[in-house]
Design a protein around this motif. Structure first.
Motif, PDB file in Angstrom:
ATOM      1  N   GLU A 210      67.204  15.470  64.260  1.00  0.00           N
ATOM      2  CA  GLU A 210      67.419  16.108  62.960  1.00  0.00           C
ATOM      3  C   GLU A 210      66.418  15.590  61.923  1.00  0.00           C
ATOM      4  O   GLU A 210      65.909  16.364  61.113  1.00  0.00           O
ATOM      5  CB  GLU A 210      68.853  15.889  62.484  1.00  0.00           C
TER       6      GLU A 210
ATOM      7  N   SER B  81      65.035  18.635  53.075  1.00  0.00           N
ATOM      8  CA  SER B  81      65.751  17.446  52.620  1.00  0.00           C
ATOM      9  C   SER B  81      66.421  16.699  53.781  1.00  0.00           C
ATOM     10  O   SER B  81      66.869  17.298  54.751  1.00  0.00           O
ATOM     11  CB  SER B  81      66.819  17.858  51.607  1.00  0.00           C
TER      12      SER B  81
ATOM     13  N   LYS C  49      69.069  14.785  53.031  1.00  0.00           N
ATOM     14  CA  LYS C  49      70.373  14.422  52.464  1.00  0.00           C
ATOM     15  C   LYS C  49      71.577  14.811  53.308  1.00  0.00           C
ATOM     16  O   LYS C  49      72.613  14.170  53.226  1.00  0.00           O
ATOM     17  CB  LYS C  49      70.528  14.971  51.052  1.00  0.00           C
ATOM     18  N   ASP C  50      71.464  15.840  54.130  1.00  0.00           N
ATOM     19  CA  ASP C  50      72.607  16.278  54.930  1.00  0.00           C
ATOM     20  C   ASP C  50      72.603  15.733  56.360  1.00  0.00           C
ATOM     21  O   ASP C  50      73.460  16.103  57.158  1.00  0.00           O
ATOM     22  CB  ASP C  50      72.670  17.811  54.966  1.00  0.00           C
TER      23      ASP C  50
ATOM     24  N   GLN D 189      73.461  13.072  58.911  1.00  0.00           N
ATOM     25  CA  GLN D 189      74.376  11.934  59.017  1.00  0.00           C
ATOM     26  C   GLN D 189      73.690  10.755  59.702  1.00  0.00           C
ATOM     27  O   GLN D 189      72.875  10.928  60.608  1.00  0.00           O
ATOM     28  CB  GLN D 189      75.602  12.314  59.847  1.00  0.00           C
TER      29      GLN D 189
ATOM     30  N   THR E  86      73.369   8.269  53.702  1.00  0.00           N
ATOM     31  CA  THR E  86      74.184   9.421  54.074  1.00  0.00           C
ATOM     32  C   THR E  86      75.444   8.937  54.789  1.00  0.00           C
ATOM     33  O   THR E  86      75.567   7.758  55.109  1.00  0.00           O
ATOM     34  CB  THR E  86      73.399  10.395  54.982  1.00  0.00           C
TER      35      THR E  86
END
Length: 183
Positions: free
Chosen positions: A136, A146, A148-149, A151, A164
């Motif tokens: 990812e 980004s 930010k999402d 994990q 995160t």
């Protein structure tokens, strides 16, 4: 095995010396082989350099760099391996003028993620199992989206450390087999 004259990798994986690397005691770098499998499956080219069994000098790292390089990832355990990992990271930083993200994973970054990320030679930390997380991160870096999402990571953004949510542990039966052909 990818020869230096063949296709340059999109992802370069580095496994530093540990300080206790003696002949038959050197096991394959299972963690890096495991995170390489989904990256290869997604169509990226990967090269793994294991400093325990071959020299990994600044010149050798340079021979694998290209404009197609998305990131360099380093796996490290707590102990003397950190010093070798930092030296490799410095080579990468110098050779790429800091333009290629350096990702750290492994035992030490997972136990001390904040401390690891605070070092100037670290841009992203994969915290915990990297099987799903690392691909990812590679995709996000490749597509310039980004982080930010995603994990299970910590990263730097605008001088701040972003953490995160932790990624749940993987079901062992769902894991891909370790990658082959990247050494």
């Amino acid at each position: 095995m990818i020869a230096k004259t063949e296709i340059k990798p999109n992802v370069l994986l580095l496994y530093p010396k540990t300080g206790m690397d003696m002949g038959s005691t050197v096991a394959p770098p299972h963690g890096l082989l495991t995170v390489a499998a989904p990256v290869l499956k997604a169509g990226y080219s990967v090269r793994l350099l294991d400093q325990r069994v071959e020299p990994v000098t600044k010149n050798i790292i340079d021979s694998y760099l290209s404009s197609d390089l998305i990131c360099v990832a380093i796996s490290a355990m707590t102990g003397t391996q950190i010093n070798y990992a930092l030296k490799l990271a410095r080579h990468v930083r110098e050779l790429t003028d800091g333009k290629v993200p350096i990702i750290w994973g492994g035992c030490h970054p997972s136990v001390m993620p904040q401390q690891t990320l605070e070092h100037e030679m670290v841009d992203i930390v994969v915290n915990g199992e990297g099987d799903e997380t690392f691909i990812e991160v590679v995709r996000a870096l490749d597509h310039k989206t980004s982080l930010k999402d995603i994990q299970g990571i910590l990263y730097k953004e605008g001088g701040k450390i972003i953490t995160t949510t932790l990624r749940p542990l993987l079901d062992v039966d769902r894991r891909d087999p370790p990658a082959q052909g990247v050494l």
